[in-house]
Write a protein that holds these residues in place. Sequence first.
Motif, PDB file in Angstrom:
ATOM      1  N   LYS A 149       0.681  -4.939   0.259  1.00  0.00           N
ATOM      2  CA  LYS A 149       2.910  -5.744   0.425  1.00  0.00           C
ATOM      3  C   LYS A 149       3.181  -4.973  -1.031  1.00  0.00           C
ATOM      4  CE  LYS A 149       2.432  -9.280   2.733  1.00  0.00           C
ATOM      5  NZ  LYS A 149       1.484 -10.965   2.602  1.00  0.00           N
ATOM      6  N   CYS A 150       1.758  -4.509  -1.663  1.00  0.00           N
ATOM      7  CA  CYS A 150       2.339  -3.759  -2.964  1.00  0.00           C
ATOM      8  C   CYS A 150       2.735  -1.857  -3.082  1.00  0.00           C
ATOM      9  CB  CYS A 150       1.407  -3.960  -3.768  1.00  0.00           C
ATOM     10  SG  CYS A 150      -0.230  -3.619  -3.721  1.00  0.00           S
ATOM     11  N   ASN A 151       2.233  -1.452  -1.774  1.00  0.00           N
ATOM     12  CA  ASN A 151       2.359   0.152  -2.024  1.00  0.00           C
ATOM     13  C   ASN A 151       3.761   0.040  -2.935  1.00  0.00           C
ATOM     14  OD1 ASN A 151      -0.206   0.046  -1.060  1.00  0.00           O
ATOM     15  ND2 ASN A 151       0.708   0.032   1.270  1.00  0.00           N
ATOM     16  N   ARG A 152       3.817   1.317  -3.843  1.00  0.00           N
ATOM     17  CA  ARG A 152       4.880   1.800  -3.842  1.00  0.00           C
ATOM     18  C   ARG A 152       6.001   3.026  -3.897  1.00  0.00           C
ATOM     19  NH1 ARG A 152       3.702  -0.205 -10.994  1.00  0.00           N
ATOM     20  NH2 ARG A 152       1.901   1.559  -9.370  1.00  0.00           N
ATOM     21  N   GLY A 153       4.898   3.914  -3.429  1.00  0.00           N
ATOM     22  CA  GLY A 153       5.452   5.157  -2.877  1.00  0.00           C
ATOM     23  C   GLY A 153       4.453   6.223  -2.999  1.00  0.00           C
ATOM     24  N   MET A 190      -7.426   1.505   3.343  1.00  0.00           N
ATOM     25  CA  MET A 190      -7.664   0.683   2.124  1.00  0.00           C
ATOM     26  C   MET A 190      -6.265   0.153   1.946  1.00  0.00           C
ATOM     27  SD  MET A 190      -9.970   3.842   0.219  1.00  0.00           S
ATOM     28  CE  MET A 190      -8.798   4.127  -0.078  1.00  0.00           C
ATOM     29  N   TYR A 191      -5.321   0.690   2.394  1.00  0.00           N
ATOM     30  CA  TYR A 191      -3.761  -0.314   1.902  1.00  0.00           C
ATOM     31  C   TYR A 191      -3.441  -0.550   2.834  1.00  0.00           C
ATOM     32  CZ  TYR A 191      -5.133   3.083  -2.390  1.00  0.00           C
ATOM     33  OH  TYR A 191      -5.647   3.386  -3.522  1.00  0.00           O
ATOM     34  N   LYS A 192      -3.820  -1.327   3.659  1.00  0.00           N
ATOM     35  CA  LYS A 192      -3.046  -1.410   5.300  1.00  0.00           C
ATOM     36  C   LYS A 192      -2.445  -0.262   5.349  1.00  0.00           C
ATOM     37  CE  LYS A 192      -5.140  -6.240   4.767  1.00  0.00           C
ATOM     38  NZ  LYS A 192      -6.013  -6.354   3.498  1.00  0.00           N
ATOM     39  N   MET A 193      -2.340   0.811   5.982  1.00  0.00           N
ATOM     40  CA  MET A 193      -1.043   1.257   6.107  1.00  0.00           C
ATOM     41  C   MET A 193      -1.690   2.947   7.225  1.00  0.00           C
ATOM     42  SD  MET A 193       0.593   4.507   4.027  1.00  0.00           S
ATOM     43  CE  MET A 193       1.869   3.591   2.953  1.00  0.00           C
ATOM     44  N   THR A 194      -0.853   2.302   7.763  1.00  0.00           N
ATOM     45  CA  THR A 194      -1.170   3.414   9.640  1.00  0.00           C
ATOM     46  C   THR A 194      -0.522   4.561   8.718  1.00  0.00           C
ATOM     47  OG1 THR A 194       1.598   2.946  10.308  1.00  0.00           O
ATOM     48  CG2 THR A 194      -1.085   1.168  10.690  1.00  0.00           C
ATOM     49  N   ARG A 195      -1.096   5.523  10.143  1.00  0.00           N
ATOM     50  CA  ARG A 195      -0.124   7.244   9.683  1.00  0.00           C
ATOM     51  C   ARG A 195       0.831   7.017  10.107  1.00  0.00           C
ATOM     52  NH1 ARG A 195      -3.867  12.444  10.080  1.00  0.00           N
ATOM     53  NH2 ARG A 195      -1.772  13.468  10.420  1.00  0.00           N
ATOM     54  N   THR A 196       1.390   5.905  10.507  1.00  0.00           N
ATOM     55  CA  THR A 196       2.860   5.629  10.697  1.00  0.00           C
ATOM     56  C   THR A 196       3.706   5.682   9.524  1.00  0.00           C
ATOM     57  OG1 THR A 196       2.641   5.751  13.226  1.00  0.00           O
ATOM     58  CG2 THR A 196       5.147   5.178  12.240  1.00  0.00           C
ATOM     59  N   ASN A 197       3.265   4.734   8.879  1.00  0.00           N
ATOM     60  CA  ASN A 197       3.306   4.277   7.834  1.00  0.00           C
ATOM     61  C   ASN A 197       3.511   5.508   6.617  1.00  0.00           C
ATOM     62  OD1 ASN A 197       2.172   0.951   8.298  1.00  0.00           O
ATOM     63  ND2 ASN A 197       4.152   1.304   9.332  1.00  0.00           N
ATOM     64  N   GLU A 250       3.844   8.773   6.825  1.00  0.00           N
ATOM     65  CA  GLU A 250       4.516   9.214   7.485  1.00  0.00           C
ATOM     66  C   GLU A 250       5.947   8.957   7.328  1.00  0.00           C
ATOM     67  OE1 GLU A 250       2.981  10.146  12.081  1.00  0.00           O
ATOM     68  OE2 GLU A 250       1.466  11.461  10.508  1.00  0.00           O
ATOM     69  N   ASP A 251       6.223   8.059   7.793  1.00  0.00           N
ATOM     70  CA  ASP A 251       7.895   7.524   7.508  1.00  0.00           C
ATOM     71  C   ASP A 251       7.883   7.248   5.883  1.00  0.00           C
ATOM     72  OD1 ASP A 251       7.996   6.823  10.114  1.00  0.00           O
ATOM     73  OD2 ASP A 251       7.519   4.835   9.907  1.00  0.00           O
ATOM     74  N   MET A 252       7.147   6.636   4.740  1.00  0.00           N
ATOM     75  CA  MET A 252       7.256   6.522   3.408  1.00  0.00           C
ATOM     76  C   MET A 252       7.805   8.517   2.777  1.00  0.00           C
ATOM     77  SD  MET A 252       4.535   4.792   0.648  1.00  0.00           S
ATOM     78  CE  MET A 252       5.100   3.417   1.038  1.00  0.00           C
ATOM     79  N   LEU A 253       6.915   8.694   3.500  1.00  0.00           N
ATOM     80  CA  LEU A 253       6.455  10.392   2.870  1.00  0.00           C
ATOM     81  C   LEU A 253       7.608  11.222   3.216  1.00  0.00           C
ATOM     82  CD1 LEU A 253       5.355  12.819   1.258  1.00  0.00           C
ATOM     83  CD2 LEU A 253       4.059  13.694   3.743  1.00  0.00           C
ATOM     84  N   ALA A 254       8.455  10.549   4.276  1.00  0.00           N
ATOM     85  CA  ALA A 254       9.789  11.268   4.886  1.00  0.00           C
ATOM     86  C   ALA A 254      11.185  10.656   4.090  1.00  0.00           C
ATOM     87  CB  ALA A 254      10.009  11.157   6.798  1.00  0.00           C
ATOM     88  N   SER A 255      11.136   9.650   3.668  1.00  0.00           N
ATOM     89  CA  SER A 255      12.100   8.141   3.416  1.00  0.00           C
ATOM     90  C   SER A 255      11.782   8.977   0.993  1.00  0.00           C
ATOM     91  CB  SER A 255      11.724   6.721   2.841  1.00  0.00           C
ATOM     92  OG  SER A 255      10.475   6.668   2.048  1.00  0.00           O
ATOM     93  N   GLN A 256      10.692   9.786   0.856  1.00  0.00           N
ATOM     94  CA  GLN A 256      10.910  10.364   0.076  1.00  0.00           C
ATOM     95  C   GLN A 256      11.390  11.776  -0.078  1.00  0.00           C
ATOM     96  OE1 GLN A 256       7.101   7.667  -2.044  1.00  0.00           O
ATOM     97  NE2 GLN A 256       7.029   9.819  -1.359  1.00  0.00           N
ATOM     98  N   GLY A 257      12.000  11.918   1.048  1.00  0.00           N
ATOM     99  CA  GLY A 257      11.927  14.021   1.323  1.00  0.00           C
ATOM    100  C   GLY A 257      10.228  14.858   1.215  1.00  0.00           C
ATOM    101  N   GLY A 258       9.901  14.410   2.045  1.00  0.00           N
ATOM    102  CA  GLY A 258       8.556  15.317   2.164  1.00  0.00           C
ATOM    103  C   GLY A 258       7.892  15.658   0.729  1.00  0.00           C
ATOM    104  N   GLY A 259       8.058  14.530  -0.407  1.00  0.00           N
ATOM    105  CA  GLY A 259       7.286  14.814  -1.331  1.00  0.00           C
ATOM    106  C   GLY A 259       7.008  13.718  -2.516  1.00  0.00           C
TER     107      GLY A 259
END
Length: 96
Positions: free
Chosen positions: A51-55, A1-8, A10-19
């Motif tokens: 491309k417009c996924n914020r977080g 739905m958001y053109k995001m893989t599981r790895t994307n 997990e990487d985004m969540l990690a970049s946010q400190g896991g929360g």
Amino acid sequence: MYKMTRTNYEDMLASQGGGCAVCATATCGSGMRFCVDHDHNCCHAVPTCGKCNRGLLCHSCNRAIGLLGDSPVLLIKALAYLKGDSSPEGGFQIAE
């Protein structure tokens, strides 16, 4: 739905400190995954361009932002209201 893989995701969540990107909670409750927040001015429907996924947001923060129409102006006014500030701008510079 958001053109995001599981790895994307997990990487985004990690970049946010896991929360959540707003409140930093580490859980969404009931085993739900975090919501992918995207700029609705870019993509009004799902699926999005990706491309417009914020977080990633918890359900509560995602709903709060959505109910305020993704409006920084309304968010600032809500903050002023909660702080008991009677000025409509809440002491903040509001840029449209």
